[in-house]
Design an enzyme around this catalytic site. Structure first.
Site, short mmCIF file in Angstrom:
data_model
loop_
_atom_site.label_atom_id
_atom_site.label_comp_id
_atom_site.label_asym_id
_atom_site.label_seq_id
_atom_site.Cartn_x
_atom_site.Cartn_y
_atom_site.Cartn_z
N CYS A 116 0.82 -1.23 0.00
CA CYS A 116 0.00 0.00 0.00
C CYS A 116 0.85 1.28 0.00
CB CYS A 116 -0.93 -0.01 1.19
SG CYS A 116 -2.04 -1.44 1.18
N HIS A 256 -3.52 7.04 2.30
CA HIS A 256 -3.86 5.72 1.76
C HIS A 256 -5.29 5.43 2.20
CE1 HIS A 256 -4.07 1.61 0.82
NE2 HIS A 256 -3.82 1.15 2.03
N ASN A 286 -10.03 -0.31 -0.39
CA ASN A 286 -8.58 -0.19 -0.35
C ASN A 286 -7.99 -0.77 -1.65
OD1 ASN A 286 -5.84 -0.58 0.08
ND2 ASN A 286 -6.08 -1.35 2.18
C1 LIG Z 1 -10.80 -5.85 9.57
C2 LIG Z 1 -11.46 -4.78 10.42
C3 LIG Z 1 -12.44 -3.96 9.61
C4 LIG Z 1 -12.22 -5.45 11.57
O1 LIG Z 1 -12.85 -4.46 12.33
P1 LIG Z 1 -12.78 -4.54 13.91
O2 LIG Z 1 -13.61 -3.46 14.45
O3 LIG Z 1 -11.33 -4.55 14.28
O4 LIG Z 1 -13.48 -5.86 14.20
P2 LIG Z 1 -12.97 -6.99 15.19
O5 LIG Z 1 -11.58 -7.40 14.85
O6 LIG Z 1 -13.25 -6.48 16.54
O7 LIG Z 1 -13.89 -8.19 14.80
C5 LIG Z 1 -15.12 -8.33 15.40
C6 LIG Z 1 -15.84 -9.50 14.79
O8 LIG Z 1 -16.23 -9.14 13.47
C7 LIG Z 1 -16.03 -10.25 12.63
N1 LIG Z 1 -15.88 -9.81 11.25
C8 LIG Z 1 -14.76 -9.62 10.55
N2 LIG Z 1 -15.06 -9.26 9.30
C9 LIG Z 1 -16.40 -9.22 9.23
C10 LIG Z 1 -17.30 -8.92 8.21
N3 LIG Z 1 -16.89 -8.56 6.98
N4 LIG Z 1 -18.63 -8.95 8.48
C11 LIG Z 1 -19.07 -9.28 9.69
N5 LIG Z 1 -18.26 -9.61 10.71
C12 LIG Z 1 -16.94 -9.57 10.48
C13 LIG Z 1 -14.80 -10.91 13.17
O9 LIG Z 1 -14.77 -12.25 12.75
C14 LIG Z 1 -15.03 -10.78 14.65
O10 LIG Z 1 -15.89 -11.82 15.04
P3 LIG Z 1 -15.62 -12.67 16.36
O11 LIG Z 1 -15.58 -11.64 17.46
O12 LIG Z 1 -16.79 -13.57 16.40
O13 LIG Z 1 -14.31 -13.33 16.12
C15 LIG Z 1 -10.41 -3.84 11.04
O14 LIG Z 1 -9.63 -4.54 11.98
C16 LIG Z 1 -9.50 -3.24 10.02
O15 LIG Z 1 -9.94 -2.49 9.17
N6 LIG Z 1 -8.20 -3.52 10.11
C17 LIG Z 1 -7.26 -2.99 9.14
C18 LIG Z 1 -7.28 -3.83 7.91
C19 LIG Z 1 -6.62 -3.15 6.76
O16 LIG Z 1 -6.98 -2.04 6.46
N7 LIG Z 1 -5.67 -3.81 6.10
C20 LIG Z 1 -4.97 -3.27 5.00
C21 LIG Z 1 -3.93 -2.35 5.51
S1 LIG Z 1 -3.04 -1.65 4.23
#
Ligand SMILES: CC(C)(COP(=O)(O)OP(=O)(O)OC[C@H]1O[C@@H](n2cnc3c(N)ncnc32)[C@H](O)[C@@H]1OP(=O)(O)O)[C@@H](O)C(=O)NCCC(=O)NCCS
Length: 329
Positions: A116, A256, A286
């Site tokens: 990224c 980004h 993204n």
């Molecule tokens: C992935 C992301 C959106 C998850 O959001 P979050 O608020 O951190 O959510 P959590 O990690 O608390 O997950 C909560 C629950 O949601 C679930 N979940 C994950 N993706 C889901 C989706 N698309 N739909 C519904 N539930 C989802 C998880 O499995 C988790 O369930 P569990 O508690 O039963 O295990 C967030 O962590 C994120 O954006 N991280 C950065 C990722 C990124 O941008 N990567 C590229 C970087 S360049």
């Protein structure tokens, strides 16, 4: 020793595929909901490359628009750097294909793999080569088809990413007339393959039936770790610009396009108003190395780049690798 050559951007281009994948479409593929995706990420839809589209065709379309914008012919280009981690194939470089299709007969070319952060790093390499006097006209492209690395059974990753390309032509400032390059940063914290990676297909796990059966060619991500890392380095980079130039000098922040919550958390940490940020996350998700140059062109078209003000572009991603690009428009 400084040559005194000042560098700027002569043209910008962007391209996204026609096909839209909405949150409602994803509800049919994995256990997710429009509400969850919008609340946790700000994403409503993303573009997905169609049959026959490959990374070089996306990059080519963005490059053509950038050259047209710069009123420059392909023959004038001396170097093409394509930032991508989803090239047409591991080698040869996607930049070489784009150069060939463009008719850039006098250009060299290579790919730069920094996920990224790719476009932000490649822009600094290009600016340095021009500042040194070695080259005069460089086309920097960020192009990705991340959809082909995603497991559309994994709700943790498949909702976040989309495909697209953006491009910028860097030249000496007298020809450029837009956005003077002021500097930036390139940073890393290695040993993070377990956090965000496409594990299979390289020398660590060469492609075999077993690696495919194990899904190692799909992107793997520890979302929470990435979230915390991104907010921290994003805020640090913007704070560094504030410390050096002050808040009033900042015209726009084009980060980004990672996740609206990451952007809001970092901006809140440094105490800036959200209306300083330009975001395309709701429409494209993204798009990795393509996200900053797509947003840069769209910000210019929307009149968000203010004459004489700073354009701050922080990026961060797999590696972990992060850095920023700073222009004065
Ligand atoms: C992935 C992301 C959106 C998850 O959001 P979050 O608020 O951190 O959510 P959590 O990690 O608390 O997950 C909560 C629950 O949601 C679930 N979940 C994950 N993706 C889901 C989706 N698309 N739909 C519904 N539930 C989802 C998880 O499995 C988790 O369930 P569990 O508690 O039963 O295990 C967030 O962590 C994120 O954006 N991280 C950065 C990722 C990124 O941008 N990567 C590229 C970087 S360049």
């Amino acid at each position: 020793m400084s040559t005194g050559i000042r560098v700027g951007i002569a043209g910008l281009g962007r391209f996204v595929p026609e096909r839209r994948l909405t949150n409602q479409d994803l509800e049919k593929l994995v256990d997710t909901s429009d509400d969850w995706i919008v609340q946790r990420t700000g994403i409503r839809e993303r573009r997905i490359a169609g049959e026959g589209e490959i990374t070089s065709t996306l990059g080519l379309a963005a490059a053509r628009q950038a050259l047209e914008d710069a009123r420059m012919t392909p023959e004038e280009v001396e170097l093409i750097i394509c930032a991508t981690v989803t090239g047409d194939q591991p080698f040869p470089a996607t930049a070489c294909r784009i150069g060939y299709d463009l008719g850039a007969k006098n250009a060299g070319g290579f790919d730069l793999g920094a996920a990224c952060s790719g476009f932000v790093f490649a822009s600094q390499v290009a600016s340095g080569l021009i500042q040194s006097g070695q080259l005069r006209r460089i086309l920097v492209i960020g192009a990705e088809i991340l959809s082909r690395t995603l497991d559309y059974k994994d709700r943790n990753t498949c909702v976040l990413f989309g495909d697209g390309a953006g491009a910028a032509v860097f030249t000496a400032l007298d020809r450029a007339g837009q956005g003077e390059f002021l500097g930036g940063s390139i940073c890393m914290e290695g040993g993070a393959e377990g956090v965000l990676a496409q594990p299979g297909g390289g020398s660590r796990h060469p492609a075999t039936h077993a690696t495919v059966d194990q899904g190692l060619h799909y992107m793997k991500m520890g979302g929470t770790k990435v979230f915390r890392f991104a907010v921290r380095v994003f805020a640090e980079m913007v704070q560094g610009v504030i410390d050096q130039y002050g808040i009033d000098d900042i015209g726009v922040i084009i980060p980004h396009q990672v996740n609206q919550r990451i952007i809001e958390s970092a901006i809140e940490q440094v105490g800036l108003p959200m209306d300083l940020v330009f975001s395309t996350i709701d429409r494209y998700g993204n798009t990795s190395a393509a996200s900053v140059p797509i947003a840069l062109r769209e910000a210019r078209d929307a009149g968000r780049l203010k004459k004489g003000k700073l354009v701050v572009m922080p990026a961060f991603g797999a590696g972990m690798a992060w850095g920023h690009l700073l222009l004065r428009w």
